[in-house]
Design an enzyme around this catalytic site. Structure first.
Site, PDB file in Angstrom:
ATOM      1  N   HIS B 201     -22.589 -17.956  26.901  1.00 45.40           N
ATOM      2  CA  HIS B 201     -23.064 -17.510  28.222  1.00 45.40           C
ATOM      3  C   HIS B 201     -24.380 -16.755  28.148  1.00 45.40           C
ATOM      4  CE1 HIS B 201     -20.901 -13.762  27.104  1.00 45.40           C
ATOM      5  NE2 HIS B 201     -21.874 -13.201  27.773  1.00 45.40           N
ATOM      6  N   HIS B 264     -24.559 -15.138  19.975  1.00 45.68           N
ATOM      7  CA  HIS B 264     -25.588 -14.588  20.867  1.00 45.68           C
ATOM      8  C   HIS B 264     -26.886 -14.235  20.132  1.00 45.68           C
ATOM      9  CE1 HIS B 264     -22.414 -14.607  23.635  1.00 45.68           C
ATOM     10  NE2 HIS B 264     -21.948 -13.386  23.496  1.00 45.68           N
TER      11      HIS B 264
END
Lengths: 375, 512
Positions: B201, B264
């Protein structure tokens, strides 16, 4: 200091000599530690018969939240001395969420004029424009394209923004406006806040025909009904309905053939590229004051054999939602969409995003222009 | 009737000139693990926001799949609460029609018959909702269920093909290189890679996407973006939250290295260091990311130190006492999980040879901040008198991911005094202040791209494996060393002091 939810005035409007405007602005900025003077464009705002210079300042302040600019308000004074010119300067900073002042601020100048000084106000304004920045004109109020100031200002602006919902004698003004907007040089453009108000209607109509099965209905549409609000005591204004029709017709390649007025209803015949006729009704329906001039429903149908599809879009009473119903043969699909009611400042902000010409808007105006010739 | 699920540049002439010229095709999105937090807090609110922005077709349908016995209406009510609480837009008139497209299907994730029944249910919905056989599956479950779900989708004949069926896989994708490779094999036995969307995300954040625009839409940075001008790069993702109730999951997931660095931070590193792609298309962008990922290896600091791992003890954050990691709910008091990692990486290619990339991430740090900072080399010759510290402050370019998203450039300027005296000044670009519009949530962007069939912001099979390869040496070393090298830091601090030992040549971690 003047404050509202979005901006804070770092200096209240103060009256100055026109020749001292730049000097006064420098004084304001030098007294504001941490405030950065920034400009992304020049914004001229014309308004007639304004009573209070502060009110336009607040509108400009709201715009400054999104666009740091040098704003110059041109106020037509009706109650002051003849051939008079007054100037005020101030500066605004957006306020951040936490309540602190943002460091990027903008400035505005007010020129209040009457008589000959008003007619010649463009020269004063021209001298105050920041160089090498685009210049926008927001003509706030009824449009008179024959007004000397309006004509003169066209020489110094890149984009003129009007609001056709405020047009007096709307059809006549719309006819003049389309001629003017379509006849502009390539590097000048026009925008209309009423066109921005149409965006949710255009999007919702597009949604109705996105799927391949329903897209086929577009080519078979032969009946269009557009209703707009009218309210007692408020002049009838079909501009938004015409803009929607202009948009729909230009996208689908329809040309107007005839226009007949009957009471509050206009019966229009259009033809598509195959010469197939499309019957259009534009009519006013009684409603609440806030819906005057606003589209309240759009019906799109095809009565052709084998193309049994129809779409109806209706705004709810609150004008904050659109209800869409699509019929495809026996199947029915309905959808209710919320719409944010945009303030004038938000609509203007949208119109100020770019000085570029909008070909979709101009093609819509071309249809309206042709339609107005049929009156 | 079969129709392509691929979003199209609209054949609908009414779309011309509108802000969204492309819309997804009507489809049914089936969410596995629909009773979980992710569905309520992120997925349904994001879909609602998309619908409110008129970015979904009216036929769009959601089926929640989970084990618990809910009725359609009960499930809708749960989702309504989620939308009311977590949606970017407030609950409005749209809910009435949006919720009519939400259904619930009770089933086990490892029961093939349940999947076959699901297939029949989806066919029924196709005719009711006009979704034309287009399917999207979203795995919002614990990672251990990914393989059984994929196998059951295949066995039940629900995998479809590239034109009408897609699959989203949430992170983590595997817990090491071997398990990621195994999961990729399972995926590829059932689905074509073009159908698969591995989600991270972080890539849905506007400011992360802005890294590519900043780098490749401006000509002024490219000449500086290499080892000739950049001294080193620091990538920081700091959180103030602790593990809270996620303790067992976080322990199982392997702490900060697997939960943050491998995905990430390595993604941020790849976007910062990749070569310009030939086009902004899914495979050209991902090809360049894979190329740079393959060139990355763990670097060594002074004394051979490569990375520092640590766990927070109790401390204070925002004036409130907070517990130690081991005192968090449901956490084993002897657990060795690292809530903080700092590591040095080197990139073995022409552009970056010799430039260290320092990555750090942790929970319960002093401030919530994510940024990429490029520190430039000092000027080759000091023309002006130096500051009291003996040297000029190096130029620094900072890409702030969150909060206060934006970009700042630090440079030296002359102070307005008679002598030559300098001071560092920052030139700031604030994303929010310049574009005064609410950025969509990361999940909105990713869900829309997924429904449109754009894989650019999703990780490819080889990309996820390359990212695991980068951290594999650290995983292996720490598994051998076990507790021996675990450091500790006070909650509310900037991490363990040992992290500073990674730095050499006068470099230091940024104070944020």
């Amino acid at each position: 200091m003047t404050e509202n939810a979005s901006v804070v005035a770092i200096a209240e409007p103060s009256r100055v000599q026109v020749s001292q405007i730049d000097k006064q602005l420098k004084t304001i900025w030098s007294s504001q530690e941490g405030a950065t003077r920034a400009s992304t464009f020049n914004l001229l705002v014309y308004e007639s018969e304004l009573q209070d210079p502060n009110s336009i300042g607040e509108a400009i302040g709201a715009i400054a939240v999104q666009h740091p600019c040098r704003a110059i308000a041109l106020l037509a004074s009706t109650d002051g001395p003849k051939d008079n010119l007054e100037a005020y300067v101030a500066a605004y900073c957006p306020v951040s969420e936490g309540g602190g002042r943002e460091s990027i601020c903008c400035e505005y100048i007010t020129l209040r004029a009457s008589g000959k000084a008003l007619d010649e106000l463009d020269t004063t304004a021209a001298a105050l424009l920041l160089p090498e920045l685009e210049t926008f004109l927001w003509w706030k109020g009824p449009l008179n394209i024959h007004l000397e100031l309006f004509t003169n200002l066209q020489h110094i602006v890149d984009r003129t923004v009007v609001d056709s919902s405020l047009f007096e004698e709307p059809e006549k003004a719309l006819e003049s406006y389309t001629s003017l907007a379509l006849g502009q040089e390539k590097n000048r453009s026009f925008g209309d806040l009423n066109w921005s108000r149409l965006t949710p209607w255009r999007e919702e109509t597009a949604v109705a025909f996105d799927s391949e099965s329903r897209a086929a209905c577009l080519g078979a549409l032969d009946r269009v009904i557009i209703e707009y609000g009218q309210s007692e005591g408020i002049p009838l204004n079909p501009c938004q309905a015409y803009l929607f029709l202009g948009w729909l017709a230009s996208r689908l390649g329809w040309q107007p053939l005839s226009l007949h007025n009957k009471d509050l209803t206009k019966q229009i015949i259009m033809r598509d590229s195959t010469q197939r006729p499309i019957q259009v009704t534009v009519r006013a329906v009684a409603g609440e004051a806030h819906l005057a001039g606003q589209i309240t429903s759009v019906g799109l149908r095809s009565e052709e054999m084998g193309a049994a599809c129809s779409t109806v879009l209706c705004s709810s009473d609150s004008s904050s939602c659109i209800r869409m119903q699509m019929n495809m043969g026996e199947a029915t699909l309905s959808l209710v969409s919320d719409i944010d009611t945009l303030t004038t400042e938000q609509l203007l902000s949208e119109a100020l995003r770019t000085p570029d010409r909008d070909p979709i808007y101009e093609e819509s105006l071309e249809v309206i222009h042709d339609l107005m010739q049929l009156k | 009737m079969t129709a392509s699920l691929t979003g199209r540049l609209s054949a609908n002439p009414l779309r011309q000139g509108l802000r969204l010229e492309r819309t997804p095709k009507p489809a049914i999105l089936t969410i596995f693990g629909a009773s979980g937090d992710l569905t309520v807090r992120k997925l349904i609110p994001a879909l609602y926001d998309l619908a409110r922005d008129r970015r979904l077709p009216p036929e769009f349908t959601v089926v929640g799949y989970a084990r618990r016995p809910y009725s359609h209406e009960e499930f809708r009510n749960m989702m309504k609460e989620g939308v009311a609480k977590y949606s970017r837009s407030k609950l409005g008139n749209l809910w009435e029609s949006f919720s009519k497209g939400i259904y619930y299907f009770q089933g086990d994730l490892d029961n093939l018959q349940n999947f076959k029944d699901l297939g029949e249910f989806l066919k029924t919905l196709d005719s009711e909702r006009g979704t034309l056989g287009n399917r999207a599956f979203y795995m919002a479950t614990a990672p251990s269920f990914f393989a059984p779900i994929i196998e059951n989708l295949g066995a039940a004949g629900l995998a479809g093909d590239v034109r009408n069926t897609r699959l989203v896989i949430e992170k983590p994708f595997g817990h090491d290189l071997r398990s990621a490779q195994d999961l990729n094999k399972v995926v590829q036995q059932v689905f074509h890679e073009k159908q698969v969307y591995r989600i991270d995300h972080y890539l849905g954040k506007e400011t992360v996407q802005n890294i590519l625009v900043f780098r490749f839409a401006n000509s002024i940075w490219e000449p500086l973006w290499n080892n000739r001008y950049v001294d080193h790069v620091q990538i920081t993702v700091a959180e103030t939250v602790g593990v809270e109730n996620r303790g067992p999951y976080y322990d199982e997931a392997g702490g900060a290295l697997r939960d943050m660095i491998q995905n990430h931070l390595v993604q941020l590193l790849a976007l910062t260091a990749m070569e310009p792609p030939s086009a902004f298309e899914a495979d050209t962008v991902r090809d360049e990311k894979v190329k740079v990922l393959r060139a990355i290896q763990v670097g060594q600091g002074p004394n051979g130190l490569e990375a520092v791992r640590a766990q927070y003890t109790n401390g204070w954050i925002s004036g409130e006492p907070v517990p130690a990691y081991r005192d968090e709910p449901r956490v084993n008091p002897d657990v060795q999980t690292a809530s903080y990692i700092a590591a040095k990486f080197m990139i073995n290619n022409w552009r970056w040879n010799g430039v260290p990339f320092f990555l750090r991430t942790g929970k319960r740090l002093a401030k919530r901040v994510s940024e990429i900072a490029l520190q430039f080399r000092e000027v080759p010759h000091l023309l002006f008198p130096s500051s009291s510290a003996g040297q000029l402050n190096p130029n620094m370019l900072v890409l702030r991911i969150q909060p206060d998203e934006g970009i700042s450039l630090r440079f030296e300027a002359k102070r307005p005094v008679a002598d030559i005296a300098m001071r560092s000044v920052n030139m700031d670009f604030h994303y929010g202040g310049t574009f005064e519009v609410a950025s969509p949530e990361a999940y909105e962007r990713l869900l829309l791209d997924f429904l449109l069939g754009d894989q650019t912001l999703f990780t490819r099979a080889d990309e996820v494996e390359a990212a695991w390869k980068i951290v594999t040496p650290l995983i292996e070393r720490w598994e051998i060393q076990k507790a021996g090298n675990l450091n500790y830091y006070d909650a509310g601090s900037w991490g363990p002091s040992a992290a500073s030992k990674l730095m050499d040549n006068g470099r230091r971690w940024r104070r944020l």
